[in-house]
Design a protein around this motif. Structure first.
Motif, PDB file in Angstrom:
ATOM      1  N   LYS A 248      35.712  43.399  33.076  1.00 32.79           N
ATOM      2  CA  LYS A 248      34.586  42.980  32.248  1.00 32.79           C
ATOM      3  C   LYS A 248      34.788  43.423  30.814  1.00 32.79           C
ATOM      4  CE  LYS A 248      29.769  43.998  31.598  1.00 32.79           C
ATOM      5  NZ  LYS A 248      28.657  44.808  31.942  1.00 32.79           N
ATOM      6  N   PRO A 249      34.591  42.555  29.823  1.00 31.52           N
ATOM      7  CA  PRO A 249      34.342  41.114  29.893  1.00 31.52           C
ATOM      8  C   PRO A 249      35.501  40.347  30.534  1.00 31.52           C
ATOM      9  CG  PRO A 249      33.884  41.977  27.681  1.00 31.52           C
ATOM     10  CD  PRO A 249      34.612  43.046  28.438  1.00 31.52           C
ATOM     11  N   ALA A 250      35.358  39.030  30.595  1.00 32.81           N
ATOM     12  CA  ALA A 250      36.364  38.220  31.279  1.00 32.81           C
ATOM     13  C   ALA A 250      37.291  37.479  30.319  1.00 32.81           C
ATOM     14  CB  ALA A 250      35.676  37.215  32.206  1.00 32.81           C
ATOM     15  N   LEU A 251      36.724  36.679  29.425  1.00 28.23           N
ATOM     16  CA  LEU A 251      37.548  35.768  28.622  1.00 28.23           C
ATOM     17  C   LEU A 251      38.517  36.466  27.684  1.00 28.23           C
ATOM     18  CD1 LEU A 251      35.248  32.805  27.548  1.00 28.23           C
ATOM     19  CD2 LEU A 251      37.021  32.830  29.303  1.00 28.23           C
ATOM     20  N   PHE A 252      38.060  37.568  27.082  1.00 27.48           N
ATOM     21  CA  PHE A 252      38.943  38.283  26.149  1.00 27.48           C
ATOM     22  C   PHE A 252      39.920  39.191  26.891  1.00 27.48           C
ATOM     23  CE2 PHE A 252      36.160  38.387  22.025  1.00 27.48           C
ATOM     24  CZ  PHE A 252      35.983  37.014  22.119  1.00 27.48           C
ATOM     25  N   TYR A 253      39.787  39.264  28.225  1.00 32.21           N
ATOM     26  CA  TYR A 253      40.576  40.215  29.011  1.00 32.21           C
ATOM     27  C   TYR A 253      41.289  39.522  30.175  1.00 32.21           C
ATOM     28  CZ  TYR A 253      38.089  43.481  26.096  1.00 32.21           C
ATOM     29  OH  TYR A 253      37.611  44.157  24.997  1.00 32.21           O
ATOM     30  N   LEU A 254      41.689  38.264  29.936  1.00 32.02           N
ATOM     31  CA  LEU A 254      42.356  37.494  30.997  1.00 32.02           C
ATOM     32  C   LEU A 254      43.685  38.143  31.391  1.00 32.02           C
ATOM     33  CD1 LEU A 254      41.724  33.818  29.790  1.00 32.02           C
ATOM     34  CD2 LEU A 254      40.546  35.039  31.630  1.00 32.02           C
ATOM     35  N   ASP A 255      44.329  38.784  30.424  1.00 36.75           N
ATOM     36  CA  ASP A 255      45.594  39.472  30.733  1.00 36.75           C
ATOM     37  C   ASP A 255      45.356  40.613  31.720  1.00 36.75           C
ATOM     38  OD1 ASP A 255      44.098  40.750  28.666  1.00 36.75           O
ATOM     39  OD2 ASP A 255      45.841  41.964  28.130  1.00 36.75           O
ATOM     40  N   VAL A 256      44.220  41.282  31.561  1.00 42.32           N
ATOM     41  CA  VAL A 256      43.903  42.395  32.465  1.00 42.32           C
ATOM     42  C   VAL A 256      43.620  41.854  33.872  1.00 42.32           C
ATOM     43  CG1 VAL A 256      42.304  44.315  32.918  1.00 42.32           C
ATOM     44  CG2 VAL A 256      43.048  43.826  30.568  1.00 42.32           C
ATOM     45  N   ILE A 257      42.879  40.754  33.946  1.00 40.55           N
ATOM     46  CA  ILE A 257      42.605  40.134  35.251  1.00 40.55           C
ATOM     47  C   ILE A 257      43.930  39.765  35.929  1.00 40.55           C
ATOM     48  CG2 ILE A 257      41.579  38.138  36.437  1.00 40.55           C
ATOM     49  CD1 ILE A 257      39.482  38.010  34.175  1.00 40.55           C
ATOM     50  N   ALA A 258      44.826  39.157  35.159  1.00 45.38           N
ATOM     51  CA  ALA A 258      46.100  38.705  35.727  1.00 45.38           C
ATOM     52  C   ALA A 258      46.947  39.887  36.207  1.00 45.38           C
ATOM     53  CB  ALA A 258      46.871  37.867  34.705  1.00 45.38           C
ATOM     54  N   GLU A 259      46.925  40.945  35.449  1.00 47.52           N
ATOM     55  CA  GLU A 259      47.708  42.129  35.823  1.00 47.52           C
ATOM     56  C   GLU A 259      47.142  42.783  37.089  1.00 47.52           C
ATOM     57  OE1 GLU A 259      50.486  42.922  34.696  1.00 47.52           O
ATOM     58  OE2 GLU A 259      50.786  45.017  35.306  1.00 47.52           O
ATOM     59  N   VAL A 260      45.819  42.872  37.149  1.00 45.15           N
ATOM     60  CA  VAL A 260      45.185  43.453  38.338  1.00 45.15           C
ATOM     61  C   VAL A 260      45.479  42.565  39.555  1.00 45.15           C
ATOM     62  CG1 VAL A 260      42.961  44.058  39.402  1.00 45.15           C
ATOM     63  CG2 VAL A 260      43.423  44.704  37.034  1.00 45.15           C
ATOM     64  N   ARG A 261      45.440  41.242  39.355  1.00 47.81           N
ATOM     65  CA  ARG A 261      45.757  40.312  40.455  1.00 47.81           C
ATOM     66  C   ARG A 261      47.173  40.544  40.990  1.00 47.81           C
ATOM     67  NH1 ARG A 261      42.712  38.190  43.522  1.00 47.81           N
ATOM     68  NH2 ARG A 261      43.663  40.040  44.350  1.00 47.81           N
ATOM     69  N   ARG A 262      48.109  40.740  40.045  1.00 51.23           N
ATOM     70  CA  ARG A 262      49.513  40.917  40.416  1.00 51.23           C
ATOM     71  C   ARG A 262      49.730  42.216  41.211  1.00 51.23           C
ATOM     72  NH1 ARG A 262      54.140  42.613  38.512  1.00 51.23           N
ATOM     73  NH2 ARG A 262      53.219  43.877  36.855  1.00 51.23           N
ATOM     74  N   ARG A 263      48.941  43.240  40.871  1.00 57.66           N
ATOM     75  CA  ARG A 263      49.214  44.550  41.440  1.00 57.66           C
ATOM     76  C   ARG A 263      48.409  44.936  42.664  1.00 57.66           C
ATOM     77  NH1 ARG A 263      51.305  48.886  37.792  1.00 57.66           N
ATOM     78  NH2 ARG A 263      51.908  47.888  35.831  1.00 57.66           N
ATOM     79  N   PHE A 264      47.249  44.303  42.868  1.00 56.58           N
ATOM     80  CA  PHE A 264      46.371  44.745  43.961  1.00 56.58           C
ATOM     81  C   PHE A 264      45.997  43.590  44.868  1.00 56.58           C
ATOM     82  CE2 PHE A 264      45.724  47.525  40.354  1.00 56.58           C
ATOM     83  CZ  PHE A 264      45.834  48.797  40.911  1.00 56.58           C
ATOM     84  N   ASN A 265      45.704  43.924  46.113  1.00 59.09           N
ATOM     85  CA  ASN A 265      45.321  42.892  47.076  1.00 59.09           C
ATOM     86  C   ASN A 265      43.831  42.885  47.376  1.00 59.09           C
ATOM     87  OD1 ASN A 265      47.927  41.850  47.390  1.00 59.09           O
ATOM     88  ND2 ASN A 265      48.458  43.561  48.717  1.00 59.09           N
ATOM     89  N   VAL A 266      43.047  43.564  46.559  1.00 66.79           N
ATOM     90  CA  VAL A 266      41.594  43.558  46.769  1.00 66.79           C
ATOM     91  C   VAL A 266      40.978  42.360  46.032  1.00 66.79           C
ATOM     92  CG1 VAL A 266      41.415  46.064  47.019  1.00 66.79           C
ATOM     93  CG2 VAL A 266      41.205  45.035  44.747  1.00 66.79           C
ATOM     94  N   PRO A 267      39.823  41.911  46.487  1.00 67.70           N
ATOM     95  CA  PRO A 267      39.134  40.854  45.740  1.00 67.70           C
ATOM     96  C   PRO A 267      38.779  41.326  44.326  1.00 67.70           C
ATOM     97  CG  PRO A 267      38.129  41.164  47.913  1.00 67.70           C
ATOM     98  CD  PRO A 267      39.094  42.304  47.714  1.00 67.70           C
ATOM     99  N   ILE A 268      38.921  40.418  43.376  1.00 68.83           N
ATOM    100  CA  ILE A 268      38.629  40.739  41.983  1.00 68.83           C
ATOM    101  C   ILE A 268      37.436  39.924  41.500  1.00 68.83           C
ATOM    102  CG2 ILE A 268      39.516  40.693  39.599  1.00 68.83           C
ATOM    103  CD1 ILE A 268      42.339  40.756  40.796  1.00 68.83           C
ATOM    104  N   ALA A 269      36.495  40.612  40.867  1.00 67.72           N
ATOM    105  CA  ALA A 269      35.389  39.918  40.206  1.00 67.72           C
ATOM    106  C   ALA A 269      35.617  40.007  38.704  1.00 67.72           C
ATOM    107  CB  ALA A 269      34.062  40.576  40.581  1.00 67.72           C
ATOM    108  N   ALA A 270      35.167  38.994  37.985  1.00 67.45           N
ATOM    109  CA  ALA A 270      35.240  39.032  36.525  1.00 67.45           C
ATOM    110  C   ALA A 270      33.856  38.701  35.987  1.00 67.45           C
ATOM    111  CB  ALA A 270      36.261  38.032  36.018  1.00 67.45           C
ATOM    112  N   TYR A 271      33.414  39.460  35.011  1.00 64.48           N
ATOM    113  CA  TYR A 271      32.087  39.257  34.431  1.00 64.48           C
ATOM    114  C   TYR A 271      32.225  38.499  33.112  1.00 64.48           C
ATOM    115  CZ  TYR A 271      27.097  40.493  33.953  1.00 64.48           C
ATOM    116  OH  TYR A 271      25.730  40.455  33.851  1.00 64.48           O
ATOM    117  N   HIS A 272      31.840  37.224  33.165  1.00 60.88           N
ATOM    118  CA  HIS A 272      31.811  36.377  31.965  1.00 60.88           C
ATOM    119  C   HIS A 272      30.520  36.768  31.232  1.00 60.88           C
ATOM    120  CE1 HIS A 272      31.986  32.916  29.437  1.00 60.88           C
ATOM    121  NE2 HIS A 272      31.252  32.108  30.157  1.00 60.88           N
TER     122      HIS A 272
END
Ligand code: PBG
Ligand code: ZN
Length: 326
Positions: A248-272
């Motif tokens: 959180k936030p989501a749009l300005f931090y898409l790189d962080v979402i992508a990195e977390v996706r790559r590294r972890f197998n837990v569900p990810i939420a993003a707060y727009h």
């Protein structure tokens, strides 16, 4: 040989495009934030968040929740607007607090969506900080106990998911321990793991009345410059038992979402978040762009980056648009 490859063939018709589309967007991925206040029959529009209202419990239960359910929106993320605040934010963990009453009423109504609650103190404290303040400082470990009490009171009221957003160290562990001790082993924790000290929360703070009275949140929320540290935050929350982690936030931090996706197998939420939403809506109102279409593109980008769940103020409108087959 590359002349035999023609990528435009994959775009030749709506049916082909839809068949090969890599990312889908469905209301069953959306959580809709709601602001609940005291009173009856109240729908108070918000200046800074066009289309979003503060509502009383009856309006939430009889209007907002059924509409979200009918549109197939996954669930609601409940924020409370208390009528009184104090130094220790005691209405955050009172059995008769606004969130606790809203959740009980939603449960009693037979609402079948996910009921998630924000667990923090900032709307409830007189100083507007997310934790206990001692000598002008937000103290960590004393805050944990109050966050745990808040989470337990939400679970007791019937919340499916508690979402701690205070950015205190070890808040997930403290909440998991307290929930389990009280028998709420089935209550999920969706942790605001990588929550940045962003200027994009402005409209929300106006809506929730939660701006800090002094200083800012940068001793607990993350520095927007830090992506590696975000991975450490997520790592810690996963180890402490978070079921879902959030960026959180989501749009300005898409790189962080992508990195977390790559590294972890837990569900990810993003707060727009509110500021992202407000910018897009404002440009729409000025006639500069088609705001609903831009919202659709924004949500798609957040999904493409790797988020499973999206928290968005556009949930209902976008769900309606998707139903129409866009
Ligand atoms: C409170 C909280 C905030 C948001 C969600 N929970 C604001 C803040 O940290 O000041 C922001 C949501 C938004 O901007 O849409 N801890
Ligand atoms: Zn807070």
């Amino acid at each position: 040989m590359h002349e035999v490859v023609r990528l435009r063939r994959l775009r030749i018709s709506p049916a082909i495009r839809s068949m090969v589309r890599e990312t889908d967007l469905r209301p069953s991925r959306f959580l809709y934030p709601v602001f609940v206040r005291e009173g009856e029959g109240i729908r108070e529009p918000l200046n800074s968040l066009p289309g979003v209202e503060r509502v009383s419990v009856d309006v939430l239960v009889n209007d907002v929740a059924p509409r979200a359910e009918e549109l197939g929106v996954a669930g609601l993320l409940v924020f409370g607007i208390p009528s009184v605040k104090d130094e220790l934010g005691s209405m955050a963990y009172s059995r008769e607090g606004i969130v606790q009453r809203a959740v009980r009423a939603l449960r009693a109504s037979g609402y079948r969506g996910v009921i998630a609650t924000d667990v923090c103190l900032c709307q409830y404290t007189s100083h507007g900080h997310c934790g206990v303040v001692r000598n002008g400082k937000v103290v960590n470990d004393e805050t944990l106990e109050l966050l745990a009490r808040t989470a337990v009171s939400h679970a007791e009221a019937g919340a499916d998911v508690v979402a701690p957003s205070a950015m205190m160290d070890h808040q997930v562990a403290a909440i998991r321990r307290a929930l389990d001790r009280e028998g709420y082993t089935d209550t999920l924790i969706m942790s605001y793991s990588a929550k940045f000290a962003s200027s994009l929360y402005g409209p929300f703070r106006e809506a929730a009345g939660s701006a800090p009275a002094f200083g800012d949140r940068s001793t607990y929320q993350m520095d927007p410059a830090n992506a590696r540290e975000a991975v450490r935050e997520v790592e810690l929350d996963v180890a402490e038992g978070a079921d879902i982690v959030m960026v959180k936030p989501a749009l300005f931090y898409l790189d962080v979402i992508a990195e977390v996706r790559r590294r972890f197998n837990v569900p990810i939420a993003a707060y727009h978040v509110s500021g992202e939403y407000a910018m897009i809506r404002a440009a729409g109102r000025l006639g500069w762009l088609n705001d609903l279409q831009v919202e659709l593109e924004a949500l798609m980008a957040i999904r493409r980056a790797g988020a499973d769940v999206i928290i968005t103020y556009s949930a209902l409108e976008v769900a309606e648009l998707l139903r129409g087959g866009r």
